[in-house]
Design an enzyme around this catalytic site. Structure first.
Site, PDB file in Angstrom:
ATOM      1  N   ASP A   3     107.269  89.209   5.517  1.00 63.77           N
ATOM      2  CA  ASP A   3     108.058  89.687   4.657  1.00 63.77           C
ATOM      3  C   ASP A   3     109.158  88.600   4.373  1.00 63.77           C
ATOM      4  OD1 ASP A   3     107.116  92.392   4.336  1.00 63.77           O
ATOM      5  OD2 ASP A   3     107.338  92.441   6.469  1.00 63.77           O
ATOM      6  N   HIS A  51     111.739  97.027  12.714  1.00 62.57           N
ATOM      7  CA  HIS A  51     112.516  98.567  12.224  1.00 62.57           C
ATOM      8  C   HIS A  51     113.553  99.030  13.258  1.00 62.57           C
ATOM      9  CE1 HIS A  51     109.059  99.626   9.474  1.00 62.57           C
ATOM     10  NE2 HIS A  51     108.546  98.797  10.284  1.00 62.57           N
ATOM     11  N   ALA A  69      98.076  82.573  26.379  1.00 63.39           N
ATOM     12  CA  ALA A  69      97.415  83.659  25.588  1.00 63.39           C
ATOM     13  C   ALA A  69      97.981  84.921  26.010  1.00 63.39           C
ATOM     14  CB  ALA A  69      95.692  83.482  26.123  1.00 63.39           C
ATOM     15  N   LYS A  76     111.896  85.213  22.904  1.00 63.74           N
ATOM     16  CA  LYS A  76     112.993  84.152  22.723  1.00 63.74           C
ATOM     17  C   LYS A  76     112.525  82.798  22.175  1.00 63.74           C
ATOM     18  CE  LYS A  76     116.170  86.164  26.343  1.00 63.74           C
ATOM     19  NZ  LYS A  76     116.675  86.084  27.434  1.00 63.74           N
ATOM     20  N   ARG A 100     106.889  75.183  32.468  1.00 60.48           N
ATOM     21  CA  ARG A 100     107.084  73.811  32.946  1.00 60.48           C
ATOM     22  C   ARG A 100     107.242  72.933  31.541  1.00 60.48           C
ATOM     23  NH1 ARG A 100     102.985  70.269  32.875  1.00 60.48           N
ATOM     24  NH2 ARG A 100     100.906  71.322  33.120  1.00 60.48           N
TER      25      ARG A 100
END
Length: 203
Positions: A93, A115, A160, A166, A183
Site C-alpha cells: 500500500d 492495523h 529463513a 527492526k 554477526r
C-alpha cells in the site's frame, strides 16, 4: 476520504481507509497478476511485459517466479538483476524499494501495512503504512516476513523464517523471531560457502 487525501495521510504516517478509486486500481492490478500467475513457463516475454505493467519501476534482468501476490504494484521499485523466487507477497500500500542484485527465497512477505491494536478502531477498517527499503545485494531467506517501516542494509542476509521488526545494518547476518543481528559478514565468508565447506574444495 478522497484518493488524494488517502495518499497524503499515508505519506504523513496517519491512519487511512480504502477509497473506491484505490479498490478499482487494485482490481486492475489483480487482473494483471492473474495473467502473470497463469502464464506458461515458456511465456517468458509475456511475463516480462506484465512485470513492467504491474510495478512502478523494474530494472534490467529482473526475474520473478510464480505465484506472485501484490496489492498495488505501482508503489514497488525493483533494481537490476534482482531475483524473486516463488510465493512472494507484496503488501504494498506504500513504497517498497528493492535495490540491485537482491535475492529473495520462496514465500517471502514484504508488508508495509498494519492495523491499530485497539479493536474499535480496527473494526473501522483503519490502517497505517510505512515504507520498506531493501538495500543492494541483500539476501532475504525463505519464509521471512519484513514488517512496516523496515530498512535492510546492503548485502545483509536475513535467515529463513525470520520476522524482521527492526532495521538490519548493511553487511550483517540476522535471523530469528524477532530477527536480530548475529554477526557481520567478514573474511570467513570469503573462505567458506556453507558451514565448513570451503570454496577451494570446488576447484
Amino acid at each position: 476520504m478522497t484518493e488524494q487525501e488517502r495518499l497524503e495521510r499515508i505519506s504523513e504516517g496517519k491512519l487511512w481507509n480504502d477509497t473506491d478509486e484505490y479498490l478499482a486500481h487494485q482490481a486492475k492490478v489483480k487482473d494483471l497478476m492473474y495473467d502473470f500467475n497463469m502464464s506458461k513457463p515458456s511465456e517468458t516475454e509475456k511475463r516480462a511485459g506484465l512485470i513492467q505493467k504491474m510495478f512502478g519501476s523494474v530494472g534490467k534482468d529482473v526475474w520473478i517466479n510464480q505465484p506472485l501476490t501484490l496489492a498495488v504494484g505501482s508503489t514497488v521499485t525493483i533494481g537490476d538483476g534482482t531475483y524473486i523466487n516463488s510465493g512472494m507477497t507484496f503488501i504494498d500500500d506504500y513504497k517498497i524499494t528493492i535495490g540491485k542484485g537482491c535475492l529473495f527465497g520462496t514465500n517471502v512477505t514484504l508488508c508495509t501495512t498494519g492495523h491499530p491494536i485497539d479493536p474499535e478502531e480496527r473494526a473501522k477498517g483503519s490502517m497505517y503504512s510505512f515504507p520498506i527499503v531493501i538495500g543492494d545485494g541483500a539476501w532475504i531467506g525463505a519464509g521471512a516476513i519484513i514488517l512496516p517501516g523496515i530498512t535492510i542494509g546492503e548485502y545483509a542476509v536475513i535467515g529463513a523464517g525470520s520476522v524482521v521488526t527492526k532495521d538490519i545494518p548493511a553487511y550483517t547476518i540476522a535471523a530469528g523471531n524477532p530477527c536480530k543481528p548475529i554477526r557481520k559478514i567478514d573474511g570467513h565468508d570469503k573462505e567458506y560457502y556453507f558451514k565448513e565447506h570451503r570454496f577451494d574444495e570446488n576447484e
